[in-house]
Design a protein around this motif. Structure first.
Motif, short mmCIF file in Angstrom:
data_model
loop_
_atom_site.label_atom_id
_atom_site.label_comp_id
_atom_site.label_asym_id
_atom_site.label_seq_id
_atom_site.Cartn_x
_atom_site.Cartn_y
_atom_site.Cartn_z
N UNK A 43 0.85 -1.18 0.00
CA UNK A 43 0.00 0.00 0.00
C UNK A 43 0.89 1.24 0.00
N UNK A 44 0.58 2.18 -0.88
CA UNK A 44 1.37 3.40 -0.96
C UNK A 44 0.44 4.60 -0.91
N UNK A 45 0.73 5.53 0.00
CA UNK A 45 -0.10 6.73 0.17
C UNK A 45 0.70 7.96 -0.24
N UNK A 46 0.36 8.50 -1.41
CA UNK A 46 1.08 9.66 -1.98
C UNK A 46 2.59 9.43 -1.96
N UNK A 47 3.07 8.31 -2.50
CA UNK A 47 4.49 7.97 -2.34
C UNK A 47 5.45 8.93 -3.01
N UNK A 48 4.98 9.65 -4.05
CA UNK A 48 5.88 10.58 -4.74
C UNK A 48 5.53 12.03 -4.46
N UNK A 49 4.64 12.26 -3.50
CA UNK A 49 4.18 13.61 -3.24
C UNK A 49 5.23 14.54 -2.70
N UNK A 50 6.31 14.00 -2.17
CA UNK A 50 7.36 14.82 -1.57
C UNK A 50 8.64 14.80 -2.39
N UNK A 51 8.53 14.33 -3.66
CA UNK A 51 9.72 14.17 -4.50
C UNK A 51 9.70 15.14 -5.68
N UNK A 52 10.89 15.46 -6.19
CA UNK A 52 10.96 16.25 -7.43
C UNK A 52 10.50 15.38 -8.59
N UNK A 53 10.26 15.98 -9.74
CA UNK A 53 9.63 15.28 -10.86
C UNK A 53 10.45 14.09 -11.35
N UNK A 54 11.78 14.24 -11.40
CA UNK A 54 12.62 13.14 -11.87
C UNK A 54 12.58 11.97 -10.89
N UNK A 89 10.23 11.32 -8.77
CA UNK A 89 8.88 10.77 -8.81
C UNK A 89 8.71 9.81 -9.98
N UNK A 90 9.21 10.20 -11.14
CA UNK A 90 9.11 9.34 -12.31
C UNK A 90 9.88 8.04 -12.09
N UNK A 91 11.07 8.14 -11.49
CA UNK A 91 11.85 6.94 -11.22
C UNK A 91 11.12 6.00 -10.25
N UNK A 92 10.48 6.59 -9.23
CA UNK A 92 9.75 5.78 -8.26
C UNK A 92 8.56 5.09 -8.92
N UNK A 93 7.85 5.82 -9.77
CA UNK A 93 6.70 5.23 -10.46
C UNK A 93 7.12 4.03 -11.32
N UNK A 94 8.19 4.21 -12.07
CA UNK A 94 8.68 3.11 -12.90
C UNK A 94 9.14 1.93 -12.04
N UNK A 95 9.68 2.24 -10.87
CA UNK A 95 10.13 1.20 -9.96
C UNK A 95 8.98 0.30 -9.51
N UNK A 96 7.82 0.88 -9.23
CA UNK A 96 6.68 0.08 -8.80
C UNK A 96 6.34 -0.99 -9.84
N UNK A 97 6.35 -0.61 -11.08
CA UNK A 97 5.99 -1.57 -12.13
C UNK A 97 7.11 -2.60 -12.33
N UNK A 98 8.35 -2.17 -12.15
CA UNK A 98 9.46 -3.12 -12.22
C UNK A 98 9.36 -4.15 -11.11
N UNK A 99 9.02 -3.68 -9.90
CA UNK A 99 8.86 -4.59 -8.77
C UNK A 99 7.71 -5.56 -9.00
N UNK A 100 6.61 -5.04 -9.53
CA UNK A 100 5.48 -5.92 -9.83
C UNK A 100 5.88 -7.01 -10.83
N UNK A 101 6.61 -6.60 -11.86
CA UNK A 101 7.02 -7.56 -12.87
C UNK A 101 8.06 -8.54 -12.34
N UNK A 102 8.96 -8.08 -11.46
CA UNK A 102 10.03 -8.93 -10.93
C UNK A 102 9.51 -9.90 -9.85
N UNK A 103 8.63 -9.40 -8.97
CA UNK A 103 8.24 -10.17 -7.79
C UNK A 103 6.75 -10.51 -7.72
N UNK A 104 5.96 -10.01 -8.67
CA UNK A 104 4.54 -10.37 -8.71
C UNK A 104 3.70 -9.75 -7.61
#
Length: 220
Positions: A163-174, A176-191
């Motif tokens: 569960x993630x609550x505004x996980x990128x709300x305190x980050x700069x745009x770059x 934030x984008x890296x974190x967003x892509x990480x979520x999908x990488x983690x989903x693909x790697x670990x299901x």
């Protein structure tokens, strides 16, 4: 993975959640959007077992086949520690501990052996590009690095649900984008399954499902 039925919540007479029904499939990334006050964070806290729905309105919450609503507090705490990870807008790292020590905390709560916990923590930190930051304390890390440490902490016990609550709300745009892509990488790697409350429309639109909340209900 998650089945929720008829979830209501009141705060001082204010009806915050108004009978929410929800089904989330395993291995999916689901975003929850809506205006402030719509009930997003309240719903996330109930789904994450950090809070409970209204006792006067019978409801059901099943996670990974377990009816968590009926669990006693000790059993629920153990279930949460082993099966659920949390990522918050403000990383909530303990300032006196190093990155490695912060990541290990949920594993120590689970009573994982120190050697095993640290090995897993180093694997996760390295996976997240923090192999040179094991011994750094939070004030020695950038905002993006701190948030990645928080992600590693959420993953240390191999939970099936994040569960993630505004996980990128305190980050700069770059970052934030890296974190967003990480979520999908983690989903693909670990299901893993991700449920993300966000005001970031880009992240919300990337999700497999985008749920919109208005006035305590999911409308789409």
């Amino acid at each position: 993975m998650i089945q929720a039925k008829n979830i209501h919540k009141y705060f001082d007479g204010l009806h915050v959640l108004k009978g929410v029904d929800l089904h989330i499939d395993k291995g999916s990334v689901v975003s929850i959007v809506g205006a402030s006050g719509a009930g997003k964070t309240t719903l996330l806290q109930i789904l994450g077992t950090l809070d409970k729905g209204s006792s006067k309105d019978p409801y059901e919450l099943i996670i990974n086949g377990e009816n968590v609503h009926l669990m006693k507090e000790r059993a629920l705490a153990r279930f949460r520690n082993e099966h659920i990870g949390f990522i918050f807008q403000f990383h909530q790292l303990l300032p006196e501990f190093t990155a490695l020590e912060n990541v290990c905390i949920p594993a120590f709560i689970k009573k994982t052996k120190k050697e095993e916990a640290e090995k897993r923590a180093k694997e996760l930190l390295s996976f997240l590009g923090l192999q040179n930051r094991y011994d750094h304390k939070p004030n020695e890390l950038s905002g993006g690095e701190q948030q990645r440490v928080a992600v590693a902490r959420a993953l240390i016990n191999n939970p099936g649900l994040i569960f993630a609550d505004e996980p990128s709300g305190n980050l700069d745009s770059e970052s934030a984008e890296n974190l967003h892509n990480l979520f999908f990488k983690l989903r693909d790697e670990f299901g893993q399954t991700f449920v993300i409350v966000t005001h970031n429309e880009e992240l919300a639109d990337m999700a497999d499902r985008k749920l919109t909340m208005v006035d305590g209900n999911i409308i789409s």
